[in-house]
Design an enzyme around this catalytic site. Structure first.
Site, PDB file in Angstrom:
ATOM      1  N   GLY A   1      40.898  42.833  43.154  1.00  0.00           N
ATOM      2  CA  GLY A   1      41.972  43.697  43.626  1.00  0.00           C
ATOM      3  C   GLY A   1      43.325  43.289  43.064  1.00  0.00           C
ATOM      4  O   GLY A   1      43.392  42.586  42.052  1.00  0.00           O
TER       5      GLY A   1
ATOM      6  N   GLY B   1      45.717  45.519  33.243  1.00  0.00           N
ATOM      7  CA  GLY B   1      44.568  44.826  32.658  1.00  0.00           C
ATOM      8  C   GLY B   1      43.265  45.307  33.282  1.00  0.00           C
ATOM      9  O   GLY B   1      42.288  45.612  32.586  1.00  0.00           O
ATOM     10  N   HIS B   2      43.247  45.395  34.613  1.00  0.00           N
ATOM     11  CA  HIS B   2      42.063  45.904  35.299  1.00  0.00           C
ATOM     12  C   HIS B   2      41.790  47.360  34.893  1.00  0.00           C
ATOM     13  O   HIS B   2      40.645  47.762  34.691  1.00  0.00           O
ATOM     14  CB  HIS B   2      42.260  45.859  36.816  1.00  0.00           C
ATOM     15  CG  HIS B   2      42.467  44.495  37.381  1.00  0.00           C
ATOM     16  ND1 HIS B   2      43.670  44.086  37.909  1.00  0.00           N
ATOM     17  CD2 HIS B   2      41.626  43.438  37.496  1.00  0.00           C
ATOM     18  CE1 HIS B   2      43.555  42.835  38.350  1.00  0.00           C
ATOM     19  NE2 HIS B   2      42.338  42.417  38.103  1.00  0.00           N
TER      20      HIS B   2
ATOM     21  N   LYS C   1      40.771  37.822  28.960  1.00  0.00           N
ATOM     22  CA  LYS C   1      41.800  36.998  29.601  1.00  0.00           C
ATOM     23  C   LYS C   1      41.182  35.746  30.219  1.00  0.00           C
ATOM     24  O   LYS C   1      41.736  34.663  30.141  1.00  0.00           O
ATOM     25  CB  LYS C   1      42.517  37.864  30.645  1.00  0.00           C
ATOM     26  CG  LYS C   1      43.179  37.155  31.767  1.00  0.00           C
ATOM     27  CD  LYS C   1      44.496  36.567  31.344  1.00  0.00           C
ATOM     28  CE  LYS C   1      45.308  36.069  32.505  1.00  0.00           C
ATOM     29  NZ  LYS C   1      44.564  35.384  33.544  1.00  0.00           N
TER      30      LYS C   1
ATOM     31  N   VAL D   1      45.219  42.583  28.135  1.00  0.00           N
ATOM     32  CA  VAL D   1      46.401  43.452  28.182  1.00  0.00           C
ATOM     33  C   VAL D   1      47.608  42.570  28.517  1.00  0.00           C
ATOM     34  O   VAL D   1      47.533  41.722  29.402  1.00  0.00           O
ATOM     35  CB  VAL D   1      46.232  44.560  29.244  1.00  0.00           C
ATOM     36  CG1 VAL D   1      47.495  45.412  29.348  1.00  0.00           C
ATOM     37  CG2 VAL D   1      45.021  45.420  28.915  1.00  0.00           C
TER      38      VAL D   1
END
Ligand code: AMP
Length: 335
Positions: free
Chosen positions: A73, A78-79, A192, A219
């Site tokens: 969460g 990036g997610h 990452k 990202v």
């Protein structure tokens, strides 16, 4: 609401044209609002394993490809890049949101880790996510839970595992459970967390799980800082210093490609990171697939990996080194 189902009725139409026009405008606005609500509809959330299975089974039966995006969460771009990569592979996307207690040591930030479910659902609303799997800790680890996956190989490479010895057992166990629960064809993981990516890839191979792990490039902020939920902990001074990590990594990668002595490059890189205000945990050159130590460019493909603390925040990052044997590099992308 479509205009034809407008509830407004004009008893004396000749005397009420103005009112009718106003009513049409109201109906049109309701339709626009409804449309906006539809476009921004939050994905469905399930919280129990039976509900998850009931949602996923029909997709499997219909032969639809499913991609899982595991997260804790506090979603950022990036997610969302993982979700977009999932969309390119699969008809159905499940995003899991679970702050996994077993991958935090007692002194770490489990209690204060950002929990922002409403904002996360809003962020996923226009990405056509089919399902959000958001179990509680009790659902994941019910009373009597007594089984763990203890990974070795890349999980014991002497990088994150040296500073967070509990971490990869927690990650492997929860990822194993998520994959068995969701039965996806693909699972997306960010470069990452490069060591984690390798651990999870090894895990699925070793346990013959019928899923393909897809790496997604990191990202970054415009100044190079890798996006991370933990960046929120940085104060303005720390935030200003933080991009030094990526700058130093890029500089070191360039020097190694140019043929500079690896040990010297890493020594100077470590010193540069510390002079930017960090306490260095490690800056290492490793084989990009096995994470074993490398001594020279020819031993590659090489990945540089770094972890360093600034104030109360611990940041990690990594970069591919060009040159040497780079056959696998293209497969994993360059961040
Ligand atoms: P987390 O919620 O931090 O556990 O991360 C969930 C997934 O998102 C992991 O696969 C991470 O590697 C990935 N991820 C986190 N930050 C980034 C980023 N800046 N770029 C790409 N993927 C990321």
């Amino acid at each position: 609401m479509p205009a034809r189902s407008c509830p407004f009725r004009m008893p004396h139409a000749s005397a009420a044209r103005g009112l009718a026009a106003a009513a049409l405008i109201v109906c049109a606005r309701v339709a626009v609002l409804n449309q906006a609500k539809f476009v921004l509809m939050a994905p469905r959330v399930v919280r129990t394993v039976p509900a998850l299975r009931r949602a996923v089974m029909p997709w499997r039966t219909a032969g639809e490809r499913i991609a899982l995006v595991p997260t804790m969460g506090a979603l950022h771009a990036g997610h969302l890049a993982l979700v977009q990569a999932a969309r390119r592979r699969a008809r159905r996307i499940v995003v899991s949101i679970f702050v996994n207690p077993t991958q935090f040591a007692p002194h770490e930030d489990f209690g204060s880790y950002p929990r922002t479910l409403a904002a996360d659902l809003a962020a996923l609303a226009d990405l056509s996510v089919d399902l959000v799997w958001a179990p509680s800790a009790e659902v994941m680890y019910p009373p009597g839970f007594a089984t763990r996956i203890v990974p070795e190989g890349p999980a014991a490479a002497g990088l994150e595992d040296r500073f967070r010895p509990h971490f990869f057992t927690g990650v492997a166990t929860v990822v194993g459970k998520l994959l068995i629960q969701c039965m996806p064809d693909f699972a997306m993981f960010g470069e990452k967390d490069y060591q984690q990516l390798k651990v999870v890839t090894r895990l699925t191979q070793d346990l013959d799980l019928p899923v393909r792990i897809i790496p997604v490039p990191t990202v970054r902020e415009p100044d190079g800082l890798a996006l991370s939920s933990r960046n929120a902990y940085l104060n303005p001074l720390e935030r200003a210093a933080a991009p030094a990590l990526q700058r130093v990594l890029a500089h070191c990668a360039g020097e190694i490609t140019r043929g500079e002595l690896l040990a010297r490059v890493l020594d100077e890189g470590g010193a540069a990171i510390e002079s930017a205000g960090f306490v260095l945990d490690y800056l290492e050159a490793r084989h990009a697939d096995t994470l074993q130590p490398v001594a020279a460019l020819k031993d590659g493909p090489i990945r540089l990996l770094v972890a360093a603390r600034i104030g109360k925040t611990r940041l990690i990052d990594n970069i591919a080194v060009s040159g040497g044997r780079t056959a696998k590099k293209a497969k994993h992308g360059i961040s």
